[in-house]
Design an enzyme around this catalytic site. Structure first.
Site, PDB file in Angstrom:
ATOM      1  CG  ASP A  35       2.570  25.102   2.093  1.00 24.78           C
ATOM      2  OD1 ASP A  35       3.431  25.207   1.187  1.00 24.78           O
ATOM      3  OD2 ASP A  35       1.797  24.142   2.188  1.00 24.78           O
ATOM      4  CB  ILE A  92      18.894  10.403   8.851  1.00 25.02           C
ATOM      5  CG1 ILE A  92      20.362  10.832   8.793  1.00 25.02           C
ATOM      6  CG2 ILE A  92      18.407  10.331  10.300  1.00 25.02           C
ATOM      7  CD1 ILE A  92      20.630  12.213   9.398  1.00 25.02           C
ATOM      8  CE1 TYR A 138      16.015  11.827  -2.196  1.00 25.77           C
ATOM      9  CE2 TYR A 138      17.039  13.165  -3.919  1.00 25.77           C
ATOM     10  CZ  TYR A 138      16.527  13.039  -2.632  1.00 25.77           C
ATOM     11  OH  TYR A 138      16.540  14.127  -1.790  1.00 25.77           O
ATOM     12  CB  ALA A 140      11.560  13.205   4.546  1.00 27.67           C
ATOM     13  CE  LYS A 186      17.190  17.283  -1.114  1.00 29.10           C
ATOM     14  NZ  LYS A 186      16.726  18.291  -0.127  1.00 29.10           N
ATOM     15  CD  GLN A 190       4.136  20.884   4.965  1.00 34.38           C
ATOM     16  OE1 GLN A 190       4.784  20.025   5.560  1.00 34.38           O
ATOM     17  NE2 GLN A 190       3.556  20.653   3.803  1.00 34.38           N
ATOM     18  CB  SER A 229      12.815  17.043  11.808  1.00 37.65           C
ATOM     19  OG  SER A 229      11.490  16.761  11.438  1.00 37.65           O
ATOM     20  CB  ILE A 230      17.696  16.885   9.335  1.00 34.57           C
ATOM     21  CG1 ILE A 230      17.980  15.430   8.901  1.00 34.57           C
ATOM     22  CG2 ILE A 230      18.966  17.722   9.246  1.00 34.57           C
ATOM     23  CD1 ILE A 230      18.394  15.264   7.447  1.00 34.57           C
ATOM     24  CB  VAL A 285      11.788  22.519   3.206  1.00 36.26           C
ATOM     25  CG1 VAL A 285      10.550  22.236   2.382  1.00 36.26           C
ATOM     26  CG2 VAL A 285      11.430  23.241   4.499  1.00 36.26           C
TER      27      VAL A 285
END
Ligand code: NAD
Ligand code: 0WE
Length: 263
Positions: A66, A195, A159, A199, A166, A40, A19-20, A94
């Protein structure tokens, strides 16, 4: 002594070693920051516990959250307030859209429910964390950080509705920064290059996107979660005291190119 010594951070968004948020936690810990984490759901508690142990953090400061639940968000800060008298940093890492939103054409895949969920989890939740965390952050040179992607600005195939979410998240950074600046709280985003994290797993053609990024970026490579973590540590530290409302790219320069490079 690290440049984050004396800082206390809450990190939201660890799901795996890749994960980032894990890269961010590693950089924060190295620079002397104390870290609390959320997870989560129960399925992820083991992973987050291992990370907290590895980074020498207090494993009592792990809270379920969550972000679609106002009650769970509220409960995090109520519980954290019993251990810490204040909070300096909130990291939001997230993002989520129902899987079928991220395949095929935009018009074909977008639905009212897919739009609602992606905006709720990926954009509103940042404002929700700011709102609930504000009482603990006031009066201490605080910083908030979220993770975004270039598709907020330019259309990226597949996307889809996440690009709209975003864009909303990036506007949220600016509105939060404008509102919370008077309270000494800075709000920024990192726009990371692609990356291979959880996800990204199962996104069809993701490997092709990574190899395109390797050819198309000035540095001729993709970025690592460690590189994102280092930029995050800077932005959340007092070294970045003059920076707020900004979207900082950590993408090996890919976003500055108008045409792909040929070697
Ligand atoms: P990841 O899967 O490791 O992290 C995503 C996190 O979102 C997970 O920890 C997951 O538990 C959490 N999450 C999803 N729905 C949630 C909910 N309802 N409540 C609480 N948490 C929830 O993947 P990552 O790549 O590290 O993603 C982190 C952030 O970085 C996301 O905002 C993503 O959009 C962004 N980002 C990723 C890339 C990339 O290529 N991987 C590039 C740019 C930006
Ligand atoms: O933000 C992301 C991924 C966000 C994401 C991923 C998933 C996969 C699993 C959001 N929701 C879900 N839902 C799931 O069910 N990135 C920046 C990585 C990413 O995802 C893409 C990309 C890139 C880059 C999807 C299509 C095209 C490019």
């Amino acid at each position: 002594m690290g440049f984050m010594a004396g800082k206390r951070a809450l990190i939201v968004g660890v799901a795996s070693e890749r994960s980032i948020a894990t890269g961010i936690a590693e950089a924060f810990a190295r620079e002397g920051c104390e870290i609390a984490f959320t997870y989560q759901n129960e399925r992820l508690l083991g992973r987050v516990t291992k990370l907290a142990e590895r980074l020498g953090q207090n494993t009592e400061l792990l809270y379920p959250c969550d972000v679609s639940s106002d009650d769970e968000i509220e409960a995090v800060f109520t519980a954290l307030g019993k251990h810490w008298d204040g909070l300096d940093i909130i990291v939001h890492s997230v993002g989520f859209a129902p899987r079928e939103q991220l395949a095929g054409g935009f018009v074909e895949s977008v639905t009212r429910e897919g739009f609602r969920i992606s905006h709720d989890i990926s954009a509103y939740s940042f404002a929700a964390l700011a709102k609930a965390g504000l009482p603990m952050m006031e009066g201490r040179k605080g910083a908030m950080l979220t993770m975004t992607y270039y598709a907020a600005e330019k259309a990226v195939p597949s996307y889809n509705v996440m690009g709209l979410a975003k864009a909303s998240l990036e506007a949220c950074v600016r509105f939060l920064a404008a509102d919370l600046g008077a309270k000494g709280i800075r709000v920024n985003a990192i726009s990371a290059g692609a990356i291979k994290t959880l996800a990204a797993a199962g996104i069809s053609g993701f490997r092709k996107m990574l190899s395109h990024a390797e050819k198309a970026s000035p540095l001729r490579r993709t970025v690592t979660t460690a590189e994102v973590g280092n930029a995050a540590a800077f932005l959340c530290s007092d070294l970045a005291s003059g920076i707020t409302g900004e979207i900082t790219f950590v993408d090996a320069g890919a976003n500055i190119m108008a045409m792909s490079l040929d070697d």
